[in-house]
Design a protein around this motif. Structure first.
Motif, mmCIF file in Angstrom:
data_model
loop_
_atom_site.group_PDB
_atom_site.id
_atom_site.type_symbol
_atom_site.label_atom_id
_atom_site.label_comp_id
_atom_site.label_asym_id
_atom_site.label_seq_id
_atom_site.Cartn_x
_atom_site.Cartn_y
_atom_site.Cartn_z
ATOM 1 N N ILE A 173 0.802 -1.119 0.231
ATOM 2 C CA ILE A 173 0.049 -0.093 -0.053
ATOM 3 C C ILE A 173 0.777 1.500 -0.050
ATOM 4 O O ILE A 173 0.381 2.401 -0.512
ATOM 5 C CB ILE A 173 -0.940 -0.007 1.270
ATOM 6 C CG1 ILE A 173 -2.083 0.843 0.944
ATOM 7 C CG2 ILE A 173 -0.370 0.332 2.600
ATOM 8 C CD1 ILE A 173 -3.330 0.827 1.820
ATOM 9 N N GLY A 232 2.887 3.955 16.180
ATOM 10 C CA GLY A 232 3.642 2.899 15.280
ATOM 11 C C GLY A 232 3.502 1.531 15.852
ATOM 12 O O GLY A 232 3.184 1.340 16.979
ATOM 13 N N ALA A 261 5.133 -0.367 7.988
ATOM 14 C CA ALA A 261 5.739 -0.113 6.442
ATOM 15 C C ALA A 261 5.410 1.213 6.045
ATOM 16 O O ALA A 261 6.204 1.927 5.521
ATOM 17 C CB ALA A 261 5.056 -1.260 5.685
ATOM 18 N N VAL A 277 -1.894 -9.026 12.616
ATOM 19 C CA VAL A 277 -1.761 -9.355 13.990
ATOM 20 C C VAL A 277 -3.019 -9.434 14.757
ATOM 21 O O VAL A 277 -3.084 -10.199 15.828
ATOM 22 C CB VAL A 277 -0.903 -8.200 14.551
ATOM 23 C CG1 VAL A 277 -0.717 -8.272 15.970
ATOM 24 C CG2 VAL A 277 0.541 -8.093 13.920
ATOM 25 N N TYR A 278 -3.967 -8.569 14.553
ATOM 26 C CA TYR A 278 -5.493 -8.617 15.335
ATOM 27 C C TYR A 278 -6.049 -9.723 14.858
ATOM 28 O O TYR A 278 -7.305 -9.841 15.679
ATOM 29 C CB TYR A 278 -6.125 -7.211 14.926
ATOM 30 C CG TYR A 278 -5.280 -6.041 15.688
ATOM 31 C CD1 TYR A 278 -4.369 -6.179 16.626
ATOM 32 C CD2 TYR A 278 -6.113 -4.906 15.505
ATOM 33 C CE1 TYR A 278 -3.822 -5.052 17.445
ATOM 34 C CE2 TYR A 278 -5.493 -3.848 16.320
ATOM 35 C CZ TYR A 278 -4.476 -3.935 17.268
ATOM 36 O OH TYR A 278 -3.925 -2.893 17.922
#
Ligand code: AR6
Length: 176
Positions: A15, A33, A40, A128-129
């Motif tokens: 992205i 962050g 990224a 991660v979630y």
């Protein structure tokens, strides 16, 4: 007005390289962050993004799940980054679908409020979630389609899919 589906694009890739007026970051509530797409974006966009995030934290103390804030795009091709905080998957019965839909809706509203005509989304919460990709893709597409149905100031929404699995789910939801 262009048809809804004609205003939606699906891309596989990174992205941070996408050229739209704004890109969306899958952030956390600290706004300071992290890894994944957040890491990224800060790496590619440079320190100006974190400076804006710190100003927002000082003003309002971070960002709640489902909400969104906007910063500069720094060195990115995009003018702005919209940071939204997706829900952590916790079995699906803790309001996760509604919270995820809020991320898409609130990001789109913020884009419109800042005169953006194009916006790119990553698969919010699907890293991660831990949000199941198939269910997350269904919510992402439905929420974007519903929003575009009632709004003609956004010309282009790009779903940026990092992995082929999510890419296929998004395309299937769009009947592509
Ligand atoms: N471009 C597009 N998509 C990407 C990129 C990229 N460069 N890198 C990863 N993805 P995640 P979350 C995809 O974990 O689940 C961060 O540490 C990735 O494959 O980045 O919302 C934050 O600070 C996945 O499909 O975000 C939070 O603490 C999707 O982006 C936490 O992770 C989201 O994965 C947020 O977790």
């Amino acid at each position: 007005m262009k048809g809804i589906i004609a205003r939606i694009e699906v891309q596989q890739g990174d992205i941070t390289r996408v050229v739209t007026d704004c890109i969306v970051n899958a952030a956390n509530s600290s706004l300071l962050g992290g890894g994944g797409v957040d890491g990224a974006i800060h790496r590619a966009g440079g320190p100006a993004i974190l400076e804006d995030c710190r100003r927002i934290v000082a003003r309002q103390g971070g960002c709640k799940t489902g909400e969104a804030v906007i910063t500069t795009g720094g060195n990115l091709p995009a003018r702005y980054v919209i940071h939204t905080v997706g829900p952590v998957w916790n079995g699906g019965t803790h309001g996760e679908p509604e919270k995820l839909a809020n991320c898409y809706r609130n990001s789109l509203k913020l884009a419109v409020g800042n005169h953006c005509r194009s916006i790119a989304f990553p698969g919010i919460s699907t890293g991660v979630y831990g949000y199941p990709k198939e269910e997350a893709a269904a919510i992402a597409v439905k929420t974007v389609v519903d929003f575009l149905t009632g709004n003609d100031s956004i010309d282009k929404v790009v779903f940026v899919c990092f992995d082929v699995e999510y890419y296929r789910y998004i395309r299937r939801e769009l009947n592509l």
